[in-house]
Design an enzyme around this catalytic site. Sequence first.
Site, short mmCIF file in Angstrom:
data_model
loop_
_atom_site.label_atom_id
_atom_site.label_comp_id
_atom_site.label_asym_id
_atom_site.label_seq_id
_atom_site.Cartn_x
_atom_site.Cartn_y
_atom_site.Cartn_z
N ARG A 46 0.71 -1.18 0.08
CA ARG A 46 0.16 0.19 0.07
C ARG A 46 0.98 1.28 -0.08
O ARG A 46 0.49 2.27 -0.59
CB ARG A 46 -0.78 0.24 1.25
N ASP A 157 -16.63 8.76 10.00
CA ASP A 157 -15.68 7.86 9.59
C ASP A 157 -14.33 8.80 9.55
O ASP A 157 -14.55 9.89 9.41
CB ASP A 157 -15.92 7.35 8.32
C1 LIG Z 1 -15.15 -2.26 8.61
S1 LIG Z 1 -15.86 -0.99 8.76
C2 LIG Z 1 -17.24 -0.86 9.81
C3 LIG Z 1 -18.56 -0.31 8.99
C4 LIG Z 1 -19.96 -0.59 9.71
N1 LIG Z 1 -19.75 0.04 11.05
C5 LIG Z 1 -20.34 -1.89 9.43
O1 LIG Z 1 -20.00 -2.50 10.63
O2 LIG Z 1 -20.48 -2.30 8.41
C6 LIG Z 1 -14.72 -0.02 9.71
C7 LIG Z 1 -14.56 1.38 9.38
O3 LIG Z 1 -13.95 2.19 10.56
C8 LIG Z 1 -13.32 3.17 10.08
N2 LIG Z 1 -12.12 3.49 11.04
C9 LIG Z 1 -10.95 3.04 11.23
N3 LIG Z 1 -10.21 3.55 12.20
C10 LIG Z 1 -10.98 4.79 12.73
C11 LIG Z 1 -10.83 5.87 13.49
N4 LIG Z 1 -9.64 5.78 14.32
N5 LIG Z 1 -11.71 6.89 13.69
C12 LIG Z 1 -12.91 6.68 12.94
N6 LIG Z 1 -13.33 5.82 11.95
C13 LIG Z 1 -12.28 4.82 12.08
C14 LIG Z 1 -12.59 2.65 8.82
O4 LIG Z 1 -12.41 4.02 8.11
C15 LIG Z 1 -14.03 1.84 8.36
O5 LIG Z 1 -14.57 2.73 7.57
#
Ligand SMILES: C[S@@+](CC[C@H](N)C(=O)[O-])C[C@H]1O[C@@H](n2cnc3c(N)ncnc32)[C@H](O)[C@@H]1O
Length: 290
Positions: A46, A157
């Site tokens: 990446r 997010d």
């Molecule tokens: C796997 S997705 C989950 C989406 C949804 N909540 C679901 O369960 O279907 C995880 C999300 O968490 C976000 N994320 C990761 N670290 C984060 C942080 N420190 N603050 C805010 N969002 C974060 C990522 O960008 C990603 O979009």
Amino acid sequence: MRYPPLDSSQTGEILSDDLFYAFVDLIYRQTGIRFDKESRFVLQRRLVHRMRALGLPSLERYYYHLLYHPDREREMDQLIDLVTTHETYFFREKRQLRCFVEEIVPLLVQERRAEPARVLRIWSAGCSTGEEPYSIAMLLRGLPVLTGWQLFIFASDISSRALQVARQGIYGSGSFRDMEPEYEAYVRQYFEPTPDGRLRIRDEIRQMVLFGRVNLLDSSSLALYGWLDVIFCRNVLIYFDTEAKKRAIQNFYERLRPGGFLLLGHSESLLGLDSRFQLVHFRNDMVYRK
Ligand SMILES: C[S@@+](CC[C@H](N)C(=O)[O-])C[C@H]1O[C@@H](n2cnc3c(N)ncnc32)[C@H](O)[C@@H]1O
């Protein structure tokens, strides 16, 4: 822009141990996500992608770019998009959603009915491309028990790209995978087809959700949400280490009203992280309550 001189052992696309841990640390401080040794090559791939996109000659140069370049914040955004997992789909974890609609919301309405302001504030924390908050909005729109109540649905997010997709509200078939037949009526009612065969969420639902870029570890930017009645934070904490999980949960605790609910993903729990929440057994699911 002048960069510090290159160490000749660290040129090109090779990630030395020192540089690997420097990137790991930088990403951790920004997101709470800690890459381990096993994910070294995934991370390297990446990073190389971004290094090439910027036309830089080495990963070390890319590291300095992230630290010192005038455009470093924009590049950090790009990198965060690449290192976060955005897997999500509509009406995910149906038992929990059923619990929310049939048990939690009626309970909150019942308990707060005497309050002068009839307001419910819900937050989808780590909303990715928007399927989760839009599912919440579709489920709550027109719900008889909420007649006369004002509804706020916040969604946030850390990934700007994910939020861009969310605000646009156009989805391919992958976003509807694993959907139970009981939800098909919502899709028929609240989506319209686009010329390229995808589905666009109708404005009446899109306008119910307020999107913002927020890092869950940054307590000061969470303050803008005020008090919340329900926080959905599903499938986000799994990517954090223990310290970052504790910080995020502390932030949720501070934002929740007394009696407010915290809904985690099914593989997630507060065990060993926070003992102040009560685990409530509803008919459909078990959830945490402040
Ligand atoms: C796997 S997705 C989950 C989406 C949804 N909540 C679901 O369960 O279907 C995880 C999300 O968490 C976000 N994320 C990761 N670290 C984060 C942080 N420190 N603050 C805010 N969002 C974060 C990522 O960008 C990603 O979009």
